[in-house]
Design an enzyme around this catalytic site. Structure first.
Site, short mmCIF file in Angstrom:
data_model
loop_
_atom_site.label_atom_id
_atom_site.label_comp_id
_atom_site.label_asym_id
_atom_site.label_seq_id
_atom_site.Cartn_x
_atom_site.Cartn_y
_atom_site.Cartn_z
N MET A 258 2.93 -1.11 -2.53
CA MET A 258 2.27 -1.44 -3.80
C MET A 258 3.04 -2.50 -4.58
SD MET A 258 0.60 2.19 -5.11
CE MET A 258 2.09 2.68 -5.89
N LEU A 259 4.35 -2.31 -4.74
CA LEU A 259 5.16 -3.28 -5.49
C LEU A 259 5.21 -4.61 -4.74
CD1 LEU A 259 7.01 -4.01 -7.83
CD2 LEU A 259 8.92 -3.02 -6.51
N ASP B 261 12.77 -4.78 9.68
CA ASP B 261 13.46 -3.52 9.43
C ASP B 261 14.73 -3.90 8.67
OD1 ASP B 261 15.06 -1.26 9.45
OD2 ASP B 261 14.88 -0.90 11.60
N THR C 181 9.58 5.92 -0.03
CA THR C 181 9.04 6.39 -1.31
C THR C 181 8.42 7.78 -1.25
OG1 THR C 181 6.96 5.24 -0.85
CG2 THR C 181 8.61 4.04 -2.15
N TYR D 69 15.85 11.96 -2.55
CA TYR D 69 15.35 10.62 -2.85
C TYR D 69 16.27 9.90 -3.83
CZ TYR D 69 12.36 6.95 -4.72
OH TYR D 69 11.86 5.73 -5.14
#
Length: 140
Positions: free
Chosen positions: A13-14, A38, A64, A127
């Protein structure tokens, strides 16, 4: 000659939003998704730098899946910690600027007001720990 940008995580998305925004600027943007690059693989990163010679690298690549990071922390750390370290080293070597995106998950999550950038870190999740590892690697 316009500056060349490398946008990692370009399918996210970003990354998509940044590539779209850069299309309206006087820059050349190389959009690299995880298939193309990668970020935790030093050899692939070297190849990308040799082929495109970016002046700016915007690291939009990240693990994410916050909940999945709890059971797959090593995989999350590879992308969120090792990947930024590899990109930072390549940028240093080539004189490129690195823009690295982090998260509020690096903080404890108990503040009543927004955290200032220099607030003490205290991640409470896998995370957050992996993203903090990436921040530290970039700062080093």
């Amino acid at each position: 000659m316009s500056p060349r940008w490398l946008v990692t995580g370009a399918a996210g998305m970003l990354g998509q939003d940044l590539v779209a925004a850069l299309a309206h600027e006087d820059v050349t943007a190389v959009a690299a998704d995880r298939t193309a690059l990668d970020i935790a693989d030093p050899g692939r990163v070297r190849e990308m730098f040799a082929a495109h010679r970016p002046a700016v690298v915007a690291n939009c690549a990240a693990w994410t899946a916050v909940d999945d990071a709890e059971s797959q922390e090593d995989a999350a750390l590879r992308i969120n910690g090792t990947g930024p370290a590899v990109l930072a080293a390549a940028c240093r070597e080539h004189g490129a600027v690195l823009l690295h995106v982090s998260t509020d998950y690096v903080f404890a999550g108990d503040a009543a007001l927004p955290y200032p950038e220099d607030a003490p870190t205290a991640p409470r999740s896998a995370y957050g720990r992996t993203k903090l590892a990436g921040e530290r690697a970039v700062l080093e």
